[in-house]
Structures are given as C-alpha cells and as structure tokens.
Scaffold this active site. Structure first.
Site, PDB file in Angstrom:
ATOM      1  N   ASN A  88     134.952  24.558 -34.116  1.00  0.00           N
ATOM      2  CA  ASN A  88     134.741  23.112 -34.293  1.00  0.00           C
ATOM      3  C   ASN A  88     133.281  22.711 -34.427  1.00  0.00           C
ATOM      4  O   ASN A  88     132.986  21.687 -35.048  1.00  0.00           O
ATOM      5  CB  ASN A  88     135.467  22.306 -33.200  1.00  0.00           C
ATOM      6  CG  ASN A  88     134.929  22.558 -31.815  1.00  0.00           C
ATOM      7  OD1 ASN A  88     134.346  23.604 -31.560  1.00  0.00           O
ATOM      8  ND2 ASN A  88     135.130  21.628 -30.915  1.00  0.00           N
ATOM      9  N   GLU A 104     132.876  27.609 -21.445  1.00  0.00           N
ATOM     10  CA  GLU A 104     132.921  26.205 -21.902  1.00  0.00           C
ATOM     11  C   GLU A 104     134.299  26.025 -22.514  1.00  0.00           C
ATOM     12  O   GLU A 104     134.561  26.494 -23.630  1.00  0.00           O
ATOM     13  CB  GLU A 104     131.831  25.941 -22.943  1.00  0.00           C
ATOM     14  CG  GLU A 104     130.412  26.067 -22.415  1.00  0.00           C
ATOM     15  CD  GLU A 104     129.978  24.900 -21.541  1.00  0.00           C
ATOM     16  OE1 GLU A 104     130.705  23.889 -21.475  1.00  0.00           O
ATOM     17  OE2 GLU A 104     128.923  25.019 -20.907  1.00  0.00           O
ATOM     18  N   CYS A 128     135.472  18.987 -27.921  1.00  0.00           N
ATOM     19  CA  CYS A 128     135.924  19.134 -26.538  1.00  0.00           C
ATOM     20  C   CYS A 128     135.606  17.902 -25.717  1.00  0.00           C
ATOM     21  O   CYS A 128     136.260  17.620 -24.731  1.00  0.00           O
ATOM     22  CB  CYS A 128     135.274  20.368 -25.918  1.00  0.00           C
ATOM     23  SG  CYS A 128     133.495  20.352 -26.132  1.00  0.00           S
ATOM     24  N   GLU A 167     125.456  24.859 -20.209  1.00  0.00           N
ATOM     25  CA  GLU A 167     124.634  25.237 -21.365  1.00  0.00           C
ATOM     26  C   GLU A 167     123.670  24.094 -21.634  1.00  0.00           C
ATOM     27  O   GLU A 167     124.004  22.922 -21.443  1.00  0.00           O
ATOM     28  CB  GLU A 167     125.516  25.481 -22.588  1.00  0.00           C
ATOM     29  CG  GLU A 167     126.371  26.735 -22.432  1.00  0.00           C
ATOM     30  CD  GLU A 167     127.074  27.155 -23.708  1.00  0.00           C
ATOM     31  OE1 GLU A 167     127.501  26.286 -24.480  1.00  0.00           O
ATOM     32  OE2 GLU A 167     127.195  28.380 -23.921  1.00  0.00           O
TER      33      GLU A 167
HETATM   34  P1  NAD Z   1     140.188  29.463 -29.188  1.00  0.00           P
HETATM   35  O1  NAD Z   1     140.148  29.665 -27.714  1.00  0.00           O
HETATM   36  O2  NAD Z   1     141.450  29.687 -29.893  1.00  0.00           O
HETATM   37  O3  NAD Z   1     139.105  30.405 -29.893  1.00  0.00           O
HETATM   38  C1  NAD Z   1     137.749  30.407 -29.501  1.00  0.00           C
HETATM   39  C2  NAD Z   1     137.136  31.748 -29.875  1.00  0.00           C
HETATM   40  O4  NAD Z   1     137.780  32.775 -29.131  1.00  0.00           O
HETATM   41  C3  NAD Z   1     137.305  32.129 -31.340  1.00  0.00           C
HETATM   42  O5  NAD Z   1     136.137  32.811 -31.763  1.00  0.00           O
HETATM   43  C4  NAD Z   1     138.498  33.080 -31.309  1.00  0.00           C
HETATM   44  O6  NAD Z   1     138.497  34.009 -32.370  1.00  0.00           O
HETATM   45  C5  NAD Z   1     138.239  33.787 -29.997  1.00  0.00           C
HETATM   46  N1  NAD Z   1     139.417  34.406 -29.390  1.00  0.00           N
HETATM   47  C6  NAD Z   1     140.709  34.041 -29.491  1.00  0.00           C
HETATM   48  N2  NAD Z   1     141.485  34.871 -28.755  1.00  0.00           N
HETATM   49  C7  NAD Z   1     140.658  35.768 -28.188  1.00  0.00           C
HETATM   50  C8  NAD Z   1     140.834  36.882 -27.313  1.00  0.00           C
HETATM   51  N3  NAD Z   1     142.032  37.226 -26.860  1.00  0.00           N
HETATM   52  N4  NAD Z   1     139.750  37.572 -26.936  1.00  0.00           N
HETATM   53  C9  NAD Z   1     138.525  37.227 -27.360  1.00  0.00           C
HETATM   54  N5  NAD Z   1     138.283  36.188 -28.181  1.00  0.00           N
HETATM   55  C10 NAD Z   1     139.335  35.467 -28.579  1.00  0.00           C
HETATM   56  O7  NAD Z   1     139.616  27.991 -29.408  1.00  0.00           O
HETATM   57  P2  NAD Z   1     139.395  27.232 -30.792  1.00  0.00           P
HETATM   58  O8  NAD Z   1     140.720  26.752 -31.269  1.00  0.00           O
HETATM   59  O9  NAD Z   1     138.551  28.042 -31.711  1.00  0.00           O
HETATM   60  O10 NAD Z   1     138.494  26.016 -30.307  1.00  0.00           O
HETATM   61  C11 NAD Z   1     138.997  24.853 -29.774  1.00  0.00           C
HETATM   62  C12 NAD Z   1     138.889  24.871 -28.256  1.00  0.00           C
HETATM   63  O11 NAD Z   1     137.533  25.075 -27.866  1.00  0.00           O
HETATM   64  C13 NAD Z   1     139.297  23.558 -27.640  1.00  0.00           C
HETATM   65  O12 NAD Z   1     140.065  23.796 -26.495  1.00  0.00           O
HETATM   66  C14 NAD Z   1     137.965  22.923 -27.254  1.00  0.00           C
HETATM   67  O13 NAD Z   1     138.015  21.977 -26.223  1.00  0.00           O
HETATM   68  C15 NAD Z   1     137.155  24.112 -26.885  1.00  0.00           C
HETATM   69  N6  NAD Z   1     135.729  23.799 -26.975  1.00  0.00           N
HETATM   70  C16 NAD Z   1     135.045  23.664 -25.807  1.00  0.00           C
HETATM   71  C17 NAD Z   1     133.697  23.326 -25.860  1.00  0.00           C
HETATM   72  C18 NAD Z   1     132.908  23.155 -24.598  1.00  0.00           C
HETATM   73  O14 NAD Z   1     131.705  23.151 -24.689  1.00  0.00           O
HETATM   74  N7  NAD Z   1     133.533  23.031 -23.437  1.00  0.00           N
HETATM   75  C19 NAD Z   1     133.068  23.145 -27.092  1.00  0.00           C
HETATM   76  C20 NAD Z   1     133.815  23.296 -28.265  1.00  0.00           C
HETATM   77  C21 NAD Z   1     135.157  23.640 -28.184  1.00  0.00           C
END
Ligand code: NAD
Length: 487
Positions: free
Chosen positions: A161, A260, A294, A468
C-alpha cells in the site's frame, strides 16, 4: 498506459529493472506478473526468488556487514543524504511507477515519494547522533558505559500500500544504525522497490548493504532467512495475521522483531468540533490512498448534535470524488489493489446493509476490468456490523452515532487493534483527555494526517510492536551494550 509510456522522456528508463538485486548485481529472472489494477493488464514480470537466492542475499549482507558497520557515521549519513536527493530528483517517475503498479492517485503517489525520501534525510541526520550513556552506579561500585551497536543483518518485509515509504522507513534507520539488509517488497508492487535500489546504488550504497528480492513463496523464503543464525532482525509491515505467523517463526531463533500491523482507526467528532475542519480531516484520514492505509479512519463515531450535518457534508464530498486510473491527472480515487480487495469490501458493505445501514453515496462495486469501488458513506450502521471490527482497506466511511464522551471512548476501544485514532473537538482539554483514554499508539487531534518521519509511528494491542520514525526508529536496529568499568 504501460511502463514504457511512463518512462518515455524521463531521465532514467532503466529505473524499471525487473531482476533480483543481490550483492550489488542485477540477476535476470521472471515469473511474477505485476498487474495494473486500473485495467487488470500485466505491466511487467519480476524475478521469483528461491530459498537459494535468499541465502545468497544473506551471504551478501554478511560479506558487507563488517565494512558497513565500520564506515564512519558521517559517511553513512552522506550516502543516505545522496539517496534522498536522488529520490527527489526522480520523484515524478517514482510517483508514476507507484500509481501504475499500486493504482493510487498521482497526488497521493507524489505525496508518498516526498514522505518516503524524507526518511532518508531524517536518518542521514540521526546517523550522526547515535546516543550513548555514562554514569556511576548509585552505590559507587563502578561505572556504567552503554554503547549502541548495530543489531546485525536485518530482513525487511513491506506491503503493497506504500511501496516506497514502507521500504525507506526501514532501510533509512537500518543503514543509519550500521546494519545491512535484505528487503522483500510485496509482489504486487515490486517495481518501486527495485527502482529505489537502483538509486541507492547510484548514491553510493556499497554492494551487499541493501539487497532486494521478490518471491511468490514468501513463507518458506522468509523462514529460511529467519532460521539462519546470521539474521538478527525482522522488521515487518503488513497484516496482523501474517505478523503473528512471523513472530512464531522468529521465536525459533529468538530474532528481534518490529511489527507494524493492521489498524481499525476510530474517528471521533464531538458536537463542539469545527465541522469544516472535521470534514477536511475525515477526507484525508479516510481517502488518502483510497482508504488503503493502516491509519485509515475505519469507524466514524459522531455525537448526536453534529451527526446529521457531518453525514451530509461527508456524503457530498465523497460523491464529488473522481474515480479512475491513478495515473490520470484528474483522478482523486484510484482502483483497489486486487479483485479480492473489491470482493472483501463488497462483503462488508452487504453485511452492514443487511443489518440496517444505508448508503448515502456509493455502496456498489463499479463493474469492468479495473478494480474499482466508489467512495461510499454508510449511515445508521450498527456497532456489531463486520466492518466495525475488520479493517476495511477501501473508500468506505461507516458512521455511528454516540451521545457521551464515555460511550465514545468505550466504542473506540472495542477492537483488537490499536494503531491510530482521531479526535475532533474545539475543547483541547477534552480532546487530550479522550486521546489518553483511547488505546492506540497515535492520536490525531483536530488533524487527519499524522505520519511524519520525525514522529514515532506504531501501534499497541494487535497493531504491532516497536516504533518506526523519529529518534525511536533507529534504536529498533541497535542493541544496547553495557560495559561495567572500574577505574
Ligand atoms: P500482508 O500481510 O498480506 O503482506 C505484507 C508482506 O508480507 C508482503 O510483502 C507479503 O508478500 C509478505 N508475506 C505474506 N505472507 C508471508 C509469510 N508467510 N511470510 C513472510 N512474508 C509474508 O499485508 P498486505 O496485504 O500487503 O498489506 C496490508 C496490511 O498491511 C494491512 O493490514 C495494513 O494495515 C498493514 N499495514 C500496516 C502498516 C503499519 O505501519 N502499521 C502500514 C501499512 C500497511
């Protein structure tokens, strides 16, 4: 629009590299299609790293570690500063690239590039100010000397995102602290990460200090890296579900984790709020990135006296938003990242409607090949609707009515998440009191945008661990080392 049309006439057409970046080398490869969410068309293919590739990246990070750790802070700082300058010089093509692969509207993409680059500038400055301590023990027995050492090889995993900012928010402090890294960006938006790696190499980041790999197999590839005793840090941004899995995996080798994770931000509007300011803030907190953030306001709690005026004002502004491809300059709300994301929003809206909610604008997915959902306001939403508890991640604003301050705080806290919250009131004493009562890591008081490289970003409860940004972010990549000194 294609990658070539984006880059025609731009300074560096090679910015859209598609191979793995390991040990300063670009390795050819393909296998992962990158989709333009505004059309569903394939934009490019990027390399699909295997476990063996990931191990090569760990080898490269290890080979570079001692030299980078010994590089004087001033020199590390200057490299980060040059990377900031290069990102600024290439801001327009990076913004187009983000719009193309993520779908976000160009003003949001430009905003992200500026925000992302600022992490390099901030941590270029912090690199030269790493703190230490010296103090005699209270008993006078000896002296306490505390050094901060780089934690070691760090695996950085980022979501789709904010493809630029989530990466720089980790790389900046890691490099400033003296760590070498392996970045695994999301497969949906890898082109931005590779473009930034190219700029990093130009800025003088030595080979192996930053390695970037994409994989269609993130579980096994990440697990293999975490199992390697040379890897000492995992910094993850993504969903709470994946975060939990990674914490369990990291426990096996006791790897330090920063997490995060997801959010479910409440946005509270009290009767005495400045209505226009609250609406301006609501639009930013909800619609930056088409709601795919997020920190996005996920639940609007509005006090009875101002409720109807707020719903009317918000519906008017949401209905006026232009929906279209992110890279069309007229667009204000781009597509969602995938059809899966649209399906999830559809399900949440249908559930709310079935429980009595009414859409004052939007409320139905837009048919066609792109992944569009219109800006939507839902009123009369019951507090037990699924979208009150789940992260919506889309342009939906559900509005709930409340009567008292205590009720608002109770409703705000009815979630497993604790990332961000917003409070609108002209009574600052009340706003701070309410903010203190809400269980989140961040509170916007009469402000809808809170992210800033100089501030500590992060959540409590199941929204994460660690911070962060700010002076806090660099310590996530360092270990305090205590020397007991007698003299
Ligand atoms: P996601 O958890 O599906 O994926 C995030 C990352 O993890 C990607 O690079 C993905 O390829 C990787 N990933 C997926 N499964 C994995 C595994 N088993 N092992 C290692 N890596 C793995 O999340 P998304 O759909 O890409 O992003 C949206 C989410 O991120 C939302 O929940 C959002 O709130 C959160 N987010 C949080 C913040 C924050 O700062 N708190 C910022 C941005 C997004």
């Amino acid at each position: 629009m294609t990658l070539d049309t984006v880059f025609t006439g731009y300074a560096d057409p090679a910015l859209h590299s598609q191979g793995l970046f390991i040990d300063g080398q670009w390795l050819a490869g393909g296998g992962i299609p990158v989709i333009d969410p505004s059309t569903g068309d394939v934009l490019a293919e990027v390399a699909d790293a295997s476990v063996a590739d990931a191990m090569r990246a760990v080898d490269a990070a290890e080979k570079a570690a001692a030299g980078w750790r010994r590089t004087p802070a001033r020199q590390r700082s200057e490299i980060l500063r040059r990377w900031f300058t290069l990102m600024t010089e290439h801001a327009e093509e990076l913004a187009l690239l983000i719009s193309l692969e993520n779908g976000k509207a160009l003003p949001d993409a430009r905003g992200e590039v500026g925000y992302a680059a600022e992490f390099f500038r901030w941590y270029a400055e912090e690199a030269t100010r790493i703190p230490g301590e010296f103090r005699p023990t209270p008993s006078g027995s000896h002296n306490i000397l505390v050094d901060h050492e780089p934690i070691g090889i760090s695996v950085l995993i980022t979501p789709w995102n904010f493809p630029a900012a989530m990466a720089t928010r980790k790389i900046g402090p890691a490099l400033a602290a003296g760590c070498t890294v392996i970045l695994k960006p999301a497969s949906e938006t890898p082109l931005t990460a590779y473009a930034m790696a190219r700029l990093g190499a130009k800025a003088g980041v030595p080979a192996g200090v930053v390695n970037v790999l994409t994989t269609s197999n993130p579980g096994p590839v990440t697990n293999a890296m975490l199992a390697d005793p040379r890897v000492r840090k995992l910094s993850f941004t993504g969903s709470t579900g994946v975060g939990r899995t990674l914490l369990a995996e990291a426990a096996k080798t006791v790897v330090s984790c920063s997490m995060e994770l997801g959010g479910n931000a409440p946005f509270l509007v009290f009767d005495d709020a400045d209505l226009d300011a609250a609406l301006d803030g609501a639009m930013v907190a909800k619609m930056r990135n088409a709601g795919e953030a997020c920190t996005a306001a996920n639940r609007f709690y509005v006090q009875s006296g101002i409720h109807d005026a707020f719903v009317a004002g918000l519906s008017k502004r949401m209905a006026a938003m232009k929906v279209g491809p992110g890279y069309d300059p007229a667009t204000q709300c781009g597509p969602m990242i995938t059809t899966r994301a649209v399906d999830k929003i559809d399900r949440l809206v249908a559930d709310a409607k079935a429980r009595g909610a009414r859409a004052t604008t939007g409320g139905e997915a837009i048919p066609g090949s792109g992944y569009y959902y219109p800006p939507t306001v839902l009123e009369n939403v019951p507090v037990d609707a699924d979208l009150a508890h789940e992260e919506i991640f889309g342009p939906i604003a559900p509005v709930y009515r409340f009567e008292t301050e205590e009720e608002a705080i109770r409703l705000a806290n009815q979630t497993e998440y604790g990332l961000a919250a917003y409070v609108y009131s002209r009574d600052l004493t009340r706003a701070i009191r309410v903010g203190r009562g809400i269980e989140t890591g961040m509170v916007g008081i009469n402000r809808g945008l809170m992210s800033d490289p100089a501030a500590p970003f992060g959540g409590v409860k199941q929204s994460g661990l660690g911070r962060e940004g700010g002076v806090h972010g660099i310590l996530e990549f360092m270990e305090a080392k205590y020397f007991a000194v007698e003299f």
